[in-house]
Design a protein around this motif. Structure first.
Motif, short mmCIF file in Angstrom:
data_model
loop_
_atom_site.label_atom_id
_atom_site.label_comp_id
_atom_site.label_asym_id
_atom_site.label_seq_id
_atom_site.Cartn_x
_atom_site.Cartn_y
_atom_site.Cartn_z
N GLY A 260 -2.37 10.92 3.56
CA GLY A 260 -1.28 10.09 4.07
C GLY A 260 -0.07 10.05 3.15
O GLY A 260 0.95 9.46 3.49
N ASP A 261 -0.14 10.69 1.98
CA ASP A 261 0.96 10.60 1.02
C ASP A 261 1.71 11.92 0.86
O ASP A 261 2.34 12.16 -0.17
CB ASP A 261 0.45 10.09 -0.34
CG ASP A 261 -0.51 11.06 -1.02
OD1 ASP A 261 -0.92 12.05 -0.39
OD2 ASP A 261 -0.85 10.82 -2.20
N THR A 262 1.66 12.77 1.90
CA THR A 262 2.38 14.05 1.84
C THR A 262 3.30 14.19 3.06
O THR A 262 3.09 15.04 3.93
CB THR A 262 1.39 15.24 1.81
OG1 THR A 262 0.44 15.05 2.89
CG2 THR A 262 0.63 15.31 0.51
N GLY B 178 3.31 15.79 -2.88
CA GLY B 178 2.70 14.49 -2.60
C GLY B 178 3.49 13.40 -3.29
O GLY B 178 4.33 13.67 -4.16
N ILE B 179 3.22 12.17 -2.90
CA ILE B 179 3.92 11.04 -3.52
C ILE B 179 2.88 10.16 -4.20
O ILE B 179 2.07 9.52 -3.54
CB ILE B 179 4.71 10.23 -2.48
CG1 ILE B 179 5.75 11.12 -1.79
CG2 ILE B 179 5.36 9.02 -3.14
CD1 ILE B 179 6.53 10.44 -0.70
N ASN B 180 2.91 10.15 -5.53
CA ASN B 180 2.00 9.28 -6.27
C ASN B 180 2.74 8.18 -7.02
O ASN B 180 2.15 7.19 -7.41
CB ASN B 180 1.18 10.09 -7.27
CG ASN B 180 0.25 11.06 -6.55
OD1 ASN B 180 -0.28 10.75 -5.49
ND2 ASN B 180 0.08 12.24 -7.11
N ASN B 181 4.05 8.40 -7.25
CA ASN B 181 4.82 7.38 -7.97
C ASN B 181 6.24 7.31 -7.41
O ASN B 181 6.61 8.09 -6.52
CB ASN B 181 4.84 7.68 -9.47
CG ASN B 181 5.37 9.10 -9.75
OD1 ASN B 181 6.35 9.52 -9.14
ND2 ASN B 181 4.73 9.81 -10.65
N PRO C 42 0.84 -1.21 0.00
CA PRO C 42 0.00 0.00 0.00
C PRO C 42 0.87 1.26 0.00
O PRO C 42 1.90 1.30 0.69
CB PRO C 42 -0.78 -0.10 1.31
CG PRO C 42 -0.69 -1.53 1.74
CD PRO C 42 0.56 -2.09 1.14
N LYS C 43 0.46 2.26 -0.76
CA LYS C 43 1.31 3.43 -0.96
C LYS C 43 1.79 4.06 0.35
O LYS C 43 2.98 4.35 0.51
CB LYS C 43 0.57 4.49 -1.78
CG LYS C 43 1.37 5.80 -1.89
CD LYS C 43 0.86 6.72 -2.95
CE LYS C 43 -0.42 7.40 -2.57
NZ LYS C 43 -0.80 8.41 -3.58
N VAL C 44 0.85 4.27 1.30
CA VAL C 44 1.23 5.01 2.52
C VAL C 44 2.24 4.25 3.38
O VAL C 44 2.78 4.80 4.33
CB VAL C 44 -0.01 5.38 3.37
CG1 VAL C 44 -0.85 6.42 2.65
CG2 VAL C 44 -0.82 4.16 3.76
CA CA Z 1 -1.55 12.10 -3.85
#
Ligand code: CA
Ligand code: UD1
Length: 462
Positions: A117-119, A241-244, A29-31
């Motif tokens: 949760g991705d920042t 943010g982190i998307n990739n 999961p990304k986070v």
């Molecule tokens: Ca994002």
């Protein structure tokens, strides 16, 4: 006063962490992807806790059991005692839907801070200022924004002629004029609950993935006569943010740079910040010098006046004052004052070495205690050993700690001298002041002060 009433007037923090993070192309999961040695969600959780809210909610969905367990572990590891409430988003229908699902949790509160949760680069200061702005301007919602050179991928902030925030437009539905705006949404907001609840009723599915955008709530709040404000941070880095994986690497670099700056300001010399990596939990004492290519990971604590590197990896270890570690790999170990390690040594978990001990080149130490002033200078393997003070271990001497089934202990008394290329077949005890002749294979205990010779006599044949 009953509990529900008490909670009124307090702040709830909601962290959105239910998304799958498709763009990460990952089974994790990304986070939970790591930055600065911690899962990215950790940094948001830490800010949430520092705000001292009435409650913290985390929205989970994709791999929810894994995210829940990891969240509780993160909280435990930094001593967060505040209860964390998990909200399960049934389907990944967008950030708006994630908040809708959270309303039963949020509605006991007057105000809610929402973060993604991705920042992980967000700072406590900015979130604090966001809350302060919200309190002072008394709008129905306040957003944290920043102007960035390349706004690609972010929601754009659309302001009116007087500079008032009108709405947020997601990139997937933006006109080219809107897309050219470079003030973007960080994904952190403060809402008055009443306005949020009524605004959410007005938003519908949008964009190519038919998602409910939380950001659409701004326009809905305004349509009902509410006011939206923004706190714009001048530090554009922190809203990323982190998307990739590419964005992951950028955030890693920013966190590392921040950490190194903090260390340098506190009196640590870092010869080459470009090639030095230090995790968020590492502590380093004054006047320690870090040479290029050094990586310090996990819960590592380094004393004062140490010299670390070049090309050294230290993880979950405690390094005392005035130690030196060069070109080496140290994990789960303790080096006591004035101990020197390397070049090219491998110190494995549960080793306690020093003070003033010396581990030299091509030596491996595992689960061993090596006492004051003892030396293992060249080409040795020391495993499951208890070596007292002032012992000298000759070049190539090793402990044979494993019989194929079990591990056994080697004990070496103070001031013992172990000659070169000795095999100590454990379990075995070498007495205080004893000597073992070079090339010996020792299978029996050696008494104090004795000389053990356990090798075939030389025969010269002609
Ligand atoms: Ca994002
Ligand atoms: C979002 C914002 C965008 C902002 C950017 C900042 C929306 C619609 N857009 O875009 O304005 O500039 O963040 O980084 O919110 N999530 C859920 N459930 C879902 C979908 C997402 O919990 O169904 C969570 C994700 O786990 C993530 C957060 O919401 O933590 C944001 O989702 P993401 O898909 O990353 O949105 P962005 O496209 O980055």
């Amino acid at each position: 006063m009953n509990n529900a009433k008490k909670a009124k007037g307090q702040l709830a923090v909601l962290i959105l962490a239910a998304g799958q993070g498709m763009r990460m192309e990952s089974s994790i999961p990304k986070v939970l992807h790591h930055v600065g040695g911690r899962p990215m969600l950790f940094y948001i959780l830490r800010i949430a806790n520092a705000l001292k809210p009435g409650a913290i909610g985390v929205v989970v969905g994709h791999e929810s059991d894994q995210v829940k367990a990891a969240t509780l572990e993160m909280a435990r590891s930094v001593g967060i005692t505040r209860a964390i409430c998990f909200i399960t988003q049934k389907k990944p229908l967008g950030s708006g839907n994630a908040v809708v699902e959270s309303l039963p949790f949020l509605k006991k509160f007057k105000t809610a801070a929402v973060m993604c949760g991705d920042t992980p680069l967000l700072t406590y200061e900015s979130i604090y200022n966001l809350l302060l702005t919200h309190d002072q301007l008394k709008g129905q919602a306040t957003l944290l924004t920043a102007r960035i050179a390349n706004p690609k991928g972010y929601g754009r902030i659309i302001r009116g002629a007087l500079g008032e925030v009108q709405r947020v437009v997601e990139e997937s539905v933006a006109t080219s004029k809107e897309a050219a705006v470079n003030e973007v949404n960080s994904g952190a907001y403060v809402f008055e609950l009443e306005a949020l609840i009524s605004g959410l009723k007005k938003i519908g599915a949008k964009g190519p993935k038919k998602e409910h955008f939380l950001t659409d709530v701004m326009e809905a709040i305004r349509a009902k006569g509410g006011r939206i404000h923004a706190y714009a941070t001048s530090n554009a880095d922190e809203i990323q943010g982190i998307n990739n994986r590419f964005q992951l690497s950028i955030s890693e670099r920013v966190l590392n740079k921040r950490m190194l700056e903090r260390l340098m300001i506190s009196g640590v010399t870092i010869r080459d910040p470009q090639t030095t990596q230090v995790d968020a939990d590492v502590e380093i004492g004054q006047d320690t010098v870090i040479y290029p290519g050094t990586i310090l990971r996990g819960h590592t604590k380094i004393g004062r006046l140490c010299r670390l590197g070049p090309f050294t990896h230290i993880e979950n270890s405690l390094i005392g004052n005035e130690c030196e570690v060069r070109y080496s790999y140290v994990v789960g170990a303790r080096l006591l004052e004035k101990t020197s390690v390397g070049p090219f040594a491998h110190i494995r978990p549960d080793s306690i070495i020093g003070p003033r001990a010396r581990i030299g080149n091509f030596t491996e130490v595992k689960a061993s205690k090596i006492g004051f002033g003892s030396k293992v200078n060249h080409l040795s393997y020391i495993g499951d050993a208890d070596i007292a003070e002032d012992v000298n271990i000759g070049a190539g001497a090793i402990t044979c700690n494993y019989d194929g089934r079990e591990k056994h202990q080697t004990t070496i008394g103070a001031k013992a001298f172990i000659g070169s290329n000795v095999n100590l077949i454990a379990p075995v005890r070498i007495g205080r002041g004893a000597k073992v002749a070079a090339g010996s294979t020792v299978t029996e205990d050696v008494p104090d002060e004795a000389l053990a010779i356990a090798r075939a006599r030389q025969v010269n044949k002609t």
